[in-house]
Design a protein around this motif. Sequence first.
Motif, mmCIF file in Angstrom:
data_model
loop_
_atom_site.group_PDB
_atom_site.id
_atom_site.type_symbol
_atom_site.label_atom_id
_atom_site.label_comp_id
_atom_site.label_asym_id
_atom_site.label_seq_id
_atom_site.Cartn_x
_atom_site.Cartn_y
_atom_site.Cartn_z
ATOM 1 N N ARG A 110 -2.274 39.598 44.770
ATOM 2 C CA ARG A 110 -0.852 39.345 45.021
ATOM 3 C C ARG A 110 -0.298 38.237 44.130
ATOM 4 N NH1 ARG A 110 1.505 41.359 49.241
ATOM 5 N NH2 ARG A 110 -0.494 41.487 50.296
ATOM 6 N N GLY A 111 -1.098 37.202 43.898
ATOM 7 C CA GLY A 111 -0.640 36.079 43.085
ATOM 8 C C GLY A 111 0.185 35.049 43.838
ATOM 9 N N TYR A 112 0.327 35.232 45.132
ATOM 10 C CA TYR A 112 1.037 34.277 45.991
ATOM 11 C C TYR A 112 0.233 34.109 47.270
ATOM 12 C CZ TYR A 112 4.950 34.948 42.854
ATOM 13 O OH TYR A 112 5.736 35.004 41.740
ATOM 14 N N LEU A 148 3.953 31.937 54.636
ATOM 15 C CA LEU A 148 4.877 32.500 55.622
ATOM 16 C C LEU A 148 4.695 31.916 57.018
ATOM 17 C CD1 LEU A 148 4.540 36.212 54.485
ATOM 18 C CD2 LEU A 148 6.517 34.704 54.111
ATOM 19 N N VAL A 149 3.622 31.153 57.236
ATOM 20 C CA VAL A 149 3.312 30.635 58.576
ATOM 21 C C VAL A 149 3.731 29.166 58.663
ATOM 22 C CG1 VAL A 149 1.528 30.350 60.333
ATOM 23 C CG2 VAL A 149 1.341 32.206 58.654
ATOM 24 N N TRP A 154 6.418 25.363 47.945
ATOM 25 C CA TRP A 154 6.455 26.273 49.088
ATOM 26 C C TRP A 154 7.545 27.322 48.921
ATOM 27 C CZ3 TRP A 154 9.973 26.134 53.543
ATOM 28 C CH2 TRP A 154 9.603 27.040 54.546
ATOM 29 N N THR A 155 8.748 26.900 48.545
ATOM 30 C CA THR A 155 9.828 27.874 48.386
ATOM 31 C C THR A 155 9.536 28.838 47.242
ATOM 32 O OG1 THR A 155 11.153 26.326 47.081
ATOM 33 C CG2 THR A 155 11.612 26.438 49.449
ATOM 34 N N LYS A 167 9.564 32.836 47.729
ATOM 35 C CA LYS A 167 10.349 33.729 46.866
ATOM 36 C C LYS A 167 9.451 34.785 46.241
ATOM 37 C CE LYS A 167 13.968 30.432 45.831
ATOM 38 N NZ LYS A 167 14.483 29.451 44.879
ATOM 39 N N GLY A 168 8.262 34.409 45.842
ATOM 40 C CA GLY A 168 7.328 35.368 45.254
ATOM 41 C C GLY A 168 6.881 36.434 46.242
#
Length: 133
Positions: free
Chosen positions: A80-82, A87-88, A120-121, A125-126
């Motif tokens: 995935r690369g992210y 998200l948690v 984090w943002t 976004k990714g």
Amino acid sequence: MAAQSLTYGRTADEWETLVSETTTFLEERARLGRTTTYTELNAVLARRTGLREFRFEDASERAAMGHLLGQVVERDFPTRGYMLSALVIYLGGNDAGSGFYVLATQMGLFEPGGDKLAFWTGQLKGLSGHGAS
């Protein structure tokens, strides 16, 4: 029959189930462009897997949730690369927990003393809208 070793009081099969279901749930959240809380994740995992909830009042159980999220990222990040664990967040919180930044630093993605909010943002976004790899 040999005794199965336990990690945080759970068997290897239970961990595999938890990692798989956590990944699936976080992918769903990513597709929606939404975060989740540790509390919601905990309830969803118990409902979907039939396994007991993590007891967050116990420090070792909080560590177990961190271990779980670390395993998710370890397995998922190469494709995935992210970091799905971005998200948690804490209930009532506005960014990822400290373990997220520790793991990001260990992975060479985040420099200590760097701009946590920007990192984090960027991860969010990714991930947004791209739940499935």
